[in-house]
Design a protein around this motif. Structure first.
Motif, PDB file in Angstrom:
ATOM      1  N   PRO A  96       0.840  -1.193   0.000  1.00 26.45           N
ATOM      2  CA  PRO A  96       0.000   0.000   0.000  1.00 26.45           C
ATOM      3  C   PRO A  96       0.882   1.252   0.000  1.00 26.45           C
ATOM      4  N   ALA A  97       0.615   2.130  -0.935  1.00 22.49           N
ATOM      5  CA  ALA A  97       1.417   3.356  -1.007  1.00 22.49           C
ATOM      6  C   ALA A  97       0.501   4.517  -1.378  1.00 22.49           C
ATOM      7  N   ALA A  98       0.755   5.656  -0.766  1.00 21.23           N
ATOM      8  CA  ALA A  98       0.016   6.881  -1.078  1.00 21.23           C
ATOM      9  C   ALA A  98       1.021   7.934  -1.525  1.00 21.23           C
ATOM     10  N   VAL A  99       0.537   8.870  -2.320  1.00 18.38           N
ATOM     11  CA  VAL A  99       1.429   9.858  -2.936  1.00 18.38           C
ATOM     12  C   VAL A  99       0.877  11.263  -2.701  1.00 18.38           C
ATOM     13  N   PHE A 100       1.778  12.198  -2.415  1.00 14.37           N
ATOM     14  CA  PHE A 100       1.356  13.604  -2.462  1.00 14.37           C
ATOM     15  C   PHE A 100       2.384  14.422  -3.226  1.00 14.37           C
ATOM     16  N   ALA A 101       1.880  15.503  -3.792  1.00 10.12           N
ATOM     17  CA  ALA A 101       2.760  16.386  -4.559  1.00 10.12           C
ATOM     18  C   ALA A 101       2.491  17.828  -4.153  1.00 10.12           C
ATOM     19  N   LEU A 102       3.511  18.682  -4.276  1.00  5.77           N
ATOM     20  CA  LEU A 102       3.383  20.132  -4.131  1.00  5.77           C
ATOM     21  C   LEU A 102       3.741  20.720  -5.476  1.00  5.77           C
ATOM     22  N   GLY A 103       3.419  21.902  -5.880  1.00  4.14           N
ATOM     23  CA  GLY A 103       2.492  22.595  -5.150  1.00  4.14           C
ATOM     24  C   GLY A 103       2.193  23.970  -5.692  1.00  4.14           C
ATOM     25  N   PRO A 104       0.902  24.159  -5.891  1.00  7.45           N
ATOM     26  CA  PRO A 104       0.442  25.516  -6.173  1.00  7.45           C
ATOM     27  C   PRO A 104       0.893  26.433  -5.038  1.00  7.45           C
ATOM     28  N   PHE A 105       1.248  27.645  -5.316  1.00  4.72           N
ATOM     29  CA  PHE A 105       1.521  28.559  -4.199  1.00  4.72           C
ATOM     30  C   PHE A 105       0.695  29.831  -4.277  1.00  4.72           C
ATOM     31  N   HIS A 106      -0.330  29.813  -5.161  1.00  2.59           N
ATOM     32  CA  HIS A 106      -1.396  30.820  -5.127  1.00  2.59           C
ATOM     33  C   HIS A 106      -2.701  30.038  -5.016  1.00  2.59           C
ATOM     34  N   ASP A 107      -3.591  30.510  -4.167  1.00  5.75           N
ATOM     35  CA  ASP A 107      -4.832  29.760  -3.980  1.00  5.75           C
ATOM     36  C   ASP A 107      -5.822  30.119  -5.085  1.00  5.75           C
ATOM     37  N   VAL A 108      -5.510  29.658  -6.292  1.00  6.05           N
ATOM     38  CA  VAL A 108      -6.293  29.992  -7.481  1.00  6.05           C
ATOM     39  C   VAL A 108      -6.717  28.667  -8.114  1.00  6.05           C
ATOM     40  N   GLU A 109      -8.003  28.546  -8.416  1.00  9.51           N
ATOM     41  CA  GLU A 109      -8.529  27.251  -8.851  1.00  9.51           C
ATOM     42  C   GLU A 109      -7.774  26.672 -10.045  1.00  9.51           C
ATOM     43  N   LYS A 110      -7.451  27.536 -11.000  1.00  6.49           N
ATOM     44  CA  LYS A 110      -6.777  27.035 -12.204  1.00  6.49           C
ATOM     45  C   LYS A 110      -5.430  26.408 -11.839  1.00  6.49           C
ATOM     46  N   GLU A 111      -4.730  27.064 -10.918  1.00 12.67           N
ATOM     47  CA  GLU A 111      -3.423  26.539 -10.522  1.00 12.67           C
ATOM     48  C   GLU A 111      -3.572  25.148  -9.871  1.00 12.67           C
ATOM     49  N   TRP A 112      -4.574  25.035  -9.001  1.00 14.86           N
ATOM     50  CA  TRP A 112      -4.818  23.726  -8.371  1.00 14.86           C
ATOM     51  C   TRP A 112      -5.137  22.666  -9.430  1.00 14.86           C
ATOM     52  N   ASN A 113      -6.040  23.022 -10.358  1.00 11.98           N
ATOM     53  CA  ASN A 113      -6.444  22.047 -11.374  1.00 11.98           C
ATOM     54  C   ASN A 113      -5.265  21.642 -12.248  1.00 11.98           C
ATOM     55  N   ASP A 114      -4.424  22.631 -12.584  1.00 14.39           N
ATOM     56  CA  ASP A 114      -3.260  22.322 -13.432  1.00 14.39           C
ATOM     57  C   ASP A 114      -2.312  21.348 -12.719  1.00 14.39           C
ATOM     58  N   VAL A 115      -2.101  21.582 -11.433  1.00 19.27           N
ATOM     59  CA  VAL A 115      -1.148  20.716 -10.723  1.00 19.27           C
ATOM     60  C   VAL A 115      -1.747  19.312 -10.504  1.00 19.27           C
ATOM     61  N   ARG A 116      -3.046  19.276 -10.257  1.00 18.25           N
ATOM     62  CA  ARG A 116      -3.691  17.942 -10.133  1.00 18.25           C
ATOM     63  C   ARG A 116      -3.536  17.170 -11.459  1.00 18.25           C
ATOM     64  N   ALA A 117      -3.735  17.885 -12.562  1.00 22.82           N
ATOM     65  CA  ALA A 117      -3.587  17.228 -13.875  1.00 22.82           C
ATOM     66  C   ALA A 117      -2.129  16.804 -14.094  1.00 22.82           C
ATOM     67  N   GLN A 118      -1.210  17.649 -13.615  1.00 19.85           N
ATOM     68  CA  GLN A 118       0.221  17.327 -13.726  1.00 19.85           C
ATOM     69  C   GLN A 118       0.538  16.025 -12.967  1.00 19.85           C
ATOM     70  N   LEU A 119      -0.035  15.902 -11.761  1.00 22.74           N
ATOM     71  CA  LEU A 119       0.237  14.689 -10.967  1.00 22.74           C
ATOM     72  C   LEU A 119      -0.400  13.465 -11.626  1.00 22.74           C
ATOM     73  N   ASP A 120      -1.631  13.618 -12.112  1.00 24.21           N
ATOM     74  CA  ASP A 120      -2.281  12.479 -12.791  1.00 24.21           C
ATOM     75  C   ASP A 120      -1.427  12.020 -13.972  1.00 24.21           C
ATOM     76  N   LYS A 121      -0.933  12.994 -14.730  1.00 22.58           N
ATOM     77  CA  LYS A 121      -0.121  12.667 -15.914  1.00 22.58           C
ATOM     78  C   LYS A 121       1.181  11.969 -15.490  1.00 22.58           C
ATOM     79  N   GLU A 122       1.760  12.467 -14.419  1.00 24.29           N
ATOM     80  CA  GLU A 122       3.009  11.864 -13.929  1.00 24.29           C
ATOM     81  C   GLU A 122       2.763  10.400 -13.524  1.00 24.29           C
ATOM     82  N   LEU A 123       1.667  10.180 -12.802  1.00 21.40           N
ATOM     83  CA  LEU A 123       1.417   8.821 -12.306  1.00 21.40           C
ATOM     84  C   LEU A 123       1.082   7.845 -13.435  1.00 21.40           C
TER      85      LEU A 123
END
Ligand code: FMN
Length: 166
Positions: free
Chosen positions: A81-108
């Protein structure tokens, strides 16, 4: 340390290390021993039953220590069992969050053998006084304001929810 949980991290300027330590402290409230270590220092996963892996993105790339850890420990990670986290947006802006989530999905997606039980993006810290080479040479970056949007309550909640799965 048989049956322990590894919380492994990669970092450049320390913010991911602090998140790994907070996750480790939360998991220690559970029944397992927990080791919090830099990924590059983990030579073997013997003695660990599960792992939480965290690393920041820099210039759209996941930290190289996370990438090499996944390839070094492929055989074991595929079966624990393994869990992963990534950083990181550093502005609380929805687009930035969505972009980084997509970046992590693509990486995985690059690791089809790897099926983490959870993956999450946390806000990061930007501190122009901690910029390492070569970014310390870029005037525009040095002029950017410092920010830290790490949400410690969300980080601890994530770790609490993970605890029974590890
Ligand atoms: C030069 C530079 C480039 C960055 N590029 C990205 C990026 O592509 N995607 C992202 O989500 N975050 C990016 N970040 C934000 C970092 O991931 C964030 O600052 C994180 O908290 C750094 O982690 P560390 O302190 O553990 O090194 C960048 C930060 C810097 C300074």
């Amino acid at each position: 340390m048989p049956d322990a949980i590894l919380v492994g991290y990669a970092t450049r300027s320390g913010s991911t290390k602090e998140i790994a330590e907070a996750i480790g402290a939360t998991l220690r409230a559970g029944p397992r021993e927990v080791a919090v270590k830099p990924l590059k220092e983990v030579k073997s996963l013997e003695g660990y039953r599960s792992a939480v892996l965290g690393a920041p993105f820099f210039m759209f790339r996941w930290h190289k220590d996370a990438v090499s850890f996944l390839s070094r420990h492929k055989g074991t990670l595929a079966n624990m069992p393994a869990a992963v986290f990534a950083l990181g947006p550093f502005h609380d802006v929805e687009k930035e969050w969505n972009d980084v989530r997509a970046q992590l999905d693509k990486e995985l997606q690059k690791y089809p053998w790897f099926d983490p039980i959870a993956h999450e993006v946390f806000g990061g810290r930007f501190d122009p006084s901690r910029l390492g080479f070569p970014w310390s040479l870029i005037p525009a970056l040095k002029k950017m304001p410092a920010s830290d949007i790490r949400d410690w309550d969300a980080i601890r909640k994530w770790a609490q929810e993970l605890s029974p799965l590890l």
